[in-house]
Design a protein around this motif. Structure first.
Motif, short mmCIF file in Angstrom:
data_model
loop_
_atom_site.label_atom_id
_atom_site.label_comp_id
_atom_site.label_asym_id
_atom_site.label_seq_id
_atom_site.Cartn_x
_atom_site.Cartn_y
_atom_site.Cartn_z
N UNK A 131 -10.58 0.43 -5.88
CA UNK A 131 -11.19 0.35 -4.54
C UNK A 131 -10.18 -0.10 -3.50
N UNK A 132 -9.35 -1.11 -3.85
CA UNK A 132 -8.34 -1.60 -2.90
C UNK A 132 -7.32 -0.51 -2.59
N UNK A 133 -6.92 0.24 -3.61
CA UNK A 133 -5.95 1.31 -3.42
C UNK A 133 -6.53 2.41 -2.53
N UNK A 134 -7.80 2.73 -2.75
CA UNK A 134 -8.47 3.75 -1.94
C UNK A 134 -8.60 3.29 -0.49
N UNK A 135 -8.94 2.02 -0.28
CA UNK A 135 -9.07 1.49 1.08
C UNK A 135 -7.71 1.49 1.78
N UNK A 136 -6.66 1.15 1.05
CA UNK A 136 -5.32 1.14 1.64
C UNK A 136 -4.88 2.55 2.00
N UNK A 155 -6.83 5.02 2.88
CA UNK A 155 -7.61 5.54 4.01
C UNK A 155 -7.31 4.86 5.33
N UNK A 156 -6.64 3.69 5.30
CA UNK A 156 -6.38 3.03 6.58
C UNK A 156 -5.23 3.72 7.30
#
Length: 193
Positions: A94-99, A101-102
């Protein structure tokens, strides 16, 4: 009672300094929990009530899962039976995906001059449109040299003309302002609502 593979991985990370920096948030698991009593939540989310640490550890061992302290500030503390390795993996994902997409917004600079010609002005407008379409902010600047300092109104006119031409795709974030020998104006992309 054996130590789980996840607890061994955490131990390796703490002691040897392994390159496993999955998440900065450290949770207490299994034998790392020192509380006498705790509120226990099962793997499916059902509450098992307030139990002793020994009973909670044995329940987790029976199911071949880990005991994880999820609310240390509660009274009594709240622990959950879960697969800690799977939880950390999903959290890292999840953290990797959020990073991913930012979007980091860059600040691009466009320099104008007091005696800019029409073609040069239009070229600078095209660059501004391209920068804005890429999602970047623009810093428009005019450098006053020599006797040009006596005519700041010409600089304001050029800046106003530039902002009017950019008004269909950009908003003026900070209007033109004289700062020493430089006049600066900031443009930002129009928010799509």
């Amino acid at each position: 009672m054996g130590i789980s593979a996840c607890a061994l991985l955490i131990y390796f990370k703490r002691c040897v300094g392994g390159a496993f920096d999955i998440s900065s948030k450290e949770l207490q698991i299994n034998e790392g929990i020192r509380d006498k009593e705790l509120r226990l939540i099962d793997a499916d989310g059902s509450q098992l009530g307030v139990v002793s640490i020994e009973k909670a550890l044995s329940l987790a061992a029976e199911r071949n899962l880990d005991l994880v302290k999820i609310a240390p500030q509660a009274n009594p503390v709240v622990c959950k039976i879960m697969d800690y390795g799977k939880y950390r993996f999903e959290q890292a994902k999840r953290e990797k995906e959020a990073k991913k997409n930012q979007r980091v917004m860059d600040l691009k600079e466009i320099r104008l001059s007091l005696n800019i010609d029409t073609h040069d002005f239009n070229t600078k407008l095209k660059h501004a449109a391209r920068f804005i379409s890429d999602g970047n902010k623009i810093k428009v600047s005019i450098r006053f040299r020599g006797r040009e300092m006596g005519h700041p109104e010409i600089g304001y006119d050029i800046m106003n003309r530039f902002s009017e031409e950019c008004s269909e795709f950009a908003n003026v974030e900070k209007p033109a302002k004289l700062d020493g020998r430089n006049m600066l104006m900031f443009l930002a992309p129009k928010s799509s609502k």
